[in-house]
Each structure stands twice: as structure tokens, then as C-alpha cells.
Design an enzyme around this catalytic site. Structure first.
Site, PDB file in Angstrom:
ATOM      1  N   ASP A 131      -2.495 -18.360   2.747  1.00 55.65           N
ATOM      2  CA  ASP A 131      -3.373 -19.421   1.956  1.00 55.65           C
ATOM      3  C   ASP A 131      -4.052 -20.194   2.924  1.00 55.65           C
ATOM      4  OD1 ASP A 131      -0.904 -20.373   2.288  1.00 55.65           O
ATOM      5  OD2 ASP A 131      -0.809 -21.164   0.102  1.00 55.65           O
ATOM      6  N   LYS A 147       3.194 -14.885   4.142  1.00 55.15           N
ATOM      7  CA  LYS A 147       3.665 -15.811   3.173  1.00 55.15           C
ATOM      8  C   LYS A 147       5.290 -16.036   3.165  1.00 55.15           C
ATOM      9  CE  LYS A 147       2.430 -18.325  -0.349  1.00 55.15           C
ATOM     10  NZ  LYS A 147       1.861 -19.599  -0.216  1.00 55.15           N
ATOM     11  N   TYR A 200       0.792  -1.163   0.039  1.00 50.50           N
ATOM     12  CA  TYR A 200      -0.055  -0.010   0.132  1.00 50.50           C
ATOM     13  C   TYR A 200       1.054   1.224  -0.107  1.00 50.50           C
ATOM     14  CZ  TYR A 200      -4.592  -2.051   0.610  1.00 50.50           C
ATOM     15  OH  TYR A 200      -5.604  -3.025   0.344  1.00 50.50           O
ATOM     16  N   ASP A 205     -12.150  -9.077   4.641  1.00 49.22           N
ATOM     17  CA  ASP A 205     -13.313  -9.320   3.994  1.00 49.22           C
ATOM     18  C   ASP A 205     -13.692 -10.740   4.299  1.00 49.22           C
ATOM     19  OD1 ASP A 205     -13.264  -6.763   2.882  1.00 49.22           O
ATOM     20  OD2 ASP A 205     -13.898  -7.459   0.935  1.00 49.22           O
ATOM     21  N   ASP A 211      -5.887  -6.845   4.333  1.00 48.29           N
ATOM     22  CA  ASP A 211      -7.446  -6.429   3.768  1.00 48.29           C
ATOM     23  C   ASP A 211      -8.053  -7.492   3.153  1.00 48.29           C
ATOM     24  OD1 ASP A 211      -8.785  -4.505   2.039  1.00 48.29           O
ATOM     25  OD2 ASP A 211      -7.933  -5.452   0.226  1.00 48.29           O
TER      26      ASP A 211
HETATM   27  C1  IPM Z   1     -10.609  -1.371   3.502  1.00 48.81           C
HETATM   28  C2  IPM Z   1     -10.830  -0.904   1.967  1.00 48.81           C
HETATM   29  C3  IPM Z   1      -9.474  -0.180   1.624  1.00 48.81           C
HETATM   30  C4  IPM Z   1      -8.275  -0.886   1.608  1.00 48.81           C
HETATM   31  C5  IPM Z   1      -9.513   0.544   0.199  1.00 48.81           C
HETATM   32  C6  IPM Z   1     -10.835   1.378   0.017  1.00 48.81           C
HETATM   33  C7  IPM Z   1      -8.415   1.707  -0.026  1.00 48.81           C
HETATM   34  O1  IPM Z   1     -10.801  -1.909   1.160  1.00 48.81           O
HETATM   35  O2  IPM Z   1     -10.526  -0.434   4.116  1.00 48.81           O
HETATM   36  O3  IPM Z   1     -10.280  -2.725   3.529  1.00 48.81           O
HETATM   37  O4  IPM Z   1      -7.983  -1.575   0.737  1.00 48.81           O
HETATM   38  O5  IPM Z   1      -7.702  -0.857   2.712  1.00 48.81           O
HETATM   39 MN    MN Z   2     -10.989  -3.886   2.025  1.00 45.69          MN
END
Ligand code: IPM
Ligand code: MN
Length: 331
Positions: A210, A177, A126, A238, A234
Site C-alpha cells: 500500500d 504485505k 493465481y 498497471d 499484477d
Molecule cells: C496481466 C494480466 C493478466 C494477469 C490476466 C489477463 C490473466 O492482467 O498480464 O497483467 O492478471 O496476470
Molecule cells: Mn494485469
């Protein structure tokens, strides 16, 4: 009692709707807050071409906390708001911890799920290292490096150990990893092993990212605290949302534990333009984010009450405001 000064970035789509409900819940705890709204996000960019002017960034720095909804509109090209607003805030305010808690949702198969991901939030892929060579030719090259400083990695790992130490299970898993990313992974592993010596009462494990994805799907209850780099964090957060209470309940805190800049609290979810304005967005992710804000502001009792109220109403369905009402009524 002096009021906490909160900068509010409602943003786009469902952002302002869920933030309004979260602020109502915060006020209902009796904690005194003073809010200032900031017009930031896709709508402003489309109107004025501005994303986050430096003077507004400096203004944000001085607040006790920043509460966000979600930013993004379909017409804004990818990267503009991500790099120009969210990452700019993370980097400039040195929000080096991205803390994301996951709790079991209303569906039964994930009973016992209660883990947190500590995601490094200012480095890795990032950081923006890289660029193009011979762009738009057949010989084009694009590089995107991963920046890992010993200081940045170590402060993140130390935060994660302290957090793990404060919990009942006292367990921390490093996710990386190391078998392929032999430079970055090696630095992470060495920093992890070194900091672990300071926390002999915290159990540790290491999982490749993984494999961690399999474990998260098969049995997320095995995790207590996970620490990982920016990009892995990140992705697995999710997944964490999907295997726990759902993305509608996934909260996050972008923290500057050294308190040299205002920390930023926001749901993991996006602005969901498809359901914006309908009043049907789940405000829980914003409310839990607000509870994390209260905790960080030293209002631990209020934070615990909000979390308890969210848990007590876990089966409540309804509109954005109905869910907010239900949570406030059990506060
Ligand atoms: C998150 C989002 C952000 C990230 C994006 C929108 C920059 O996906 O906060 O997880 O990748 O960190
Ligand atoms: Mn995200």
C-alpha cells in the site's frame, strides 16, 4: 546464422496490428527469425470452443520464443482466456518470472523514471487453489488460497537480485504485505534476507504494497528493481504503466530463465476492441516486448538498438504504422 524460431500469437483486437509492426522492427535489426502464427484467443474460442489444446501447447514449448499481441473479446466470459490460455502457458511452460520495465514517457513530470518489476508468475493467489462449498446457497463459501513455495519464491528473488546487480543503481526493493499476510509475507521476507547475503553489493529495502502505491505515484524514480508476488505484481505494474510512459508503452516478458520452455513476450495492455482495426494503437509496448525477446535470445546488440530507437522517437505521434516506421528509420 540460424534463424530464431518465433511462435506468434497475434490474438484479438489490436493484438495482430501491434505484433505485425513489432515483427517488422525485429526484422529491420537484421536478426534472422522464422515465424509461425498460432490462432489463439477470443475469436478462435467463439468460433470453435477451443482455448489452448494440449498439442498446441506442446508445440509452443519447442519454439525459441513466443511473441504475443493481446487476447480477449467482449463476448468471452471472464476467466476463460485468462485461465485457459495465459495462465495455462505461464504454468505449463514454467514462466516463473514476469519482468516489466518502466521508463519515463514523453510527459515531463516523470523524468528519471527507470525501474523494473520482477513479478513472481506461477504461484500466489493465481495458482488456482480453492473452490466453492454450498455454491448458490445462502451459506455459500468461496476460498482462494495463496500458494507460496520456498523454491518458487527463492528463484524469483534470486533472479531479481541478479538483475539488480547488473544495473547501475544496484538496488532491490521487496514489496509485500508482511504486516498482515504473516505466513506468506514471512516466507518472502526470510527468503529475501537469505538470498540478499549472496549479493552484498546490492542495496535493499522493504515496502508494504500500500505504501509502495503512494511512492509509485509520488516519486516513481526512487525505484530501481522491485520484486513482489503475483497479485501485488499484477496491480503495481498497471500503476507503473500509468505513472511512466503509459500503458501503450508497458511491455512484459514471461520468462523461464531455466529455459525448459519457450518464454512469452507480450504487451501489458489488452486487446482494446474499441480501437481495433483503426490502425491507431501504439505499437511501442509490443516493440519493447520484442526487444526483451531479442535480449533473451542473446541478441543484446539488436535489443539495445531497438530500445534506443524507441527512446529516440518517444515524442513521435501518429498511426500504428507511422510509429513503427519512425522507429525503424532510426534503427
Ligand atoms: C496481466 C494480466 C493478466 C494477469 C490476466 C489477463 C490473466 O492482467 O498480464 O497483467 O492478471 O496476470
Ligand atoms: Mn494485469
Amino acid at each position: 546464422m540460424t534463424a530464431h524460431r518465433i511462435a506468434v500469437v497475434g490474438g484479438d483486437g489490436i493484438g495482430p496490428e501491434v505484433v505485425a509492426v513489432a515483427l517488422d522492427v525485429v526484422r529491420a535489426t537484421g536478426v534472422a527469425i522464422e515465424t509461425v502464427e498460432f490462432d489463439l484467443g477470443g475469436a478462435r474460442y467463439l468460433r470453435t470452443g477451443e482455448v489452448l489444446p494440449d498439442d498446441e501447447l506442446e508445440e509452443l514449448r519447442g519454439f525459441d520464443a513466443i511473441l504475443g499481441g493481446a487476447v480477449g473479446t467482449p463476448d468471452v466470459p471472464p476467466g476463460v482466456l485468462e485461465r485457459g490460455l495465459l495462465l495455462k502457458m505461464r504454468f505449463a511452460l514454467d514462466l516463473y518470472i514476469n519482468l516489466r520495465p518502466f521508463l519515463a514517457g514523453p510527459n515531463r513530470h516523470n523524468d528519471g523514471v527507470d525501474f523494473l518489476v520482477v513479478r513472481e508468475n506461477t504461484e500466489g493467489t493465481y495458482a488456482g487453489e480453492g473452490g466453492f462449498l454450498r455454491k448458490d446457497t445462502a451459506h455459500e463459501i468461496a476460498t482462494q488460497g495463496s500458494v507460496n513455495t520456498r523454491m518458487g519464491v527463492e528463484r524469483c528473488i534470486r533472479y531479481a537480485f541478479e538483475l539488480a546487480q547488473s544495473r547501475d543503481r544496484r538496488h532491490l526493493t521487496l514489496v509485500h504485505k508482511t504486516n498482515v499476510l504473516t505466513f506468506a509475507g514471512d516466507l518472502w521476507q526470510r527468503a529475501f534476507d537469505a538470498v540478499a547475503l549472496e549479493f552484498p553489493d546490492v542495496g535493499t529495502a522493504y515496502h508494504h504494497v500500500d505504501a509502495a502505491c503512494i511512492y509509485l505515484v509520488e516519486d516513481p524514480s526512487r525505484y530501481d528493481v522491485i520484486v513482489t508476488d503475483n497479485l501485488f505484481g499484477d496491480i503495481i505494474t498497471d500503476l507503473g504503466g500509468a505513472v511512466s510512459g503509459g500503458i501503450g508503452r508497458a511491455a512484459s516478458a514471461n520468462l523461464n530463465p531455466a529455459r525448459t520452455g519457450a518464454s512469452f513476450f507480450e504487451p501489458v495492455h489488452g486487446s482494446a476492441p474499441d480501437i481495433a482495426g483503426k490502425g491507431i494503437a501504439d505499437p511501442r509496448a509490443a516493440i519493447i516486448s520484442a526487444a526483451m525477446m531479442l535480449e533473451f535470445l542473446g541478441e543484446s546488440d539488436a535489443a539495445a538498438r531497438v530500445r534506443k530507437a524507441v527512446n529516440a522517437t518517444t515524442d513521435t505521434t501518429g498511426s500504428t504504422s507511422q510509429i513503427g516506421d519512425a522507429i525503424r528509420s532510426v534503427l
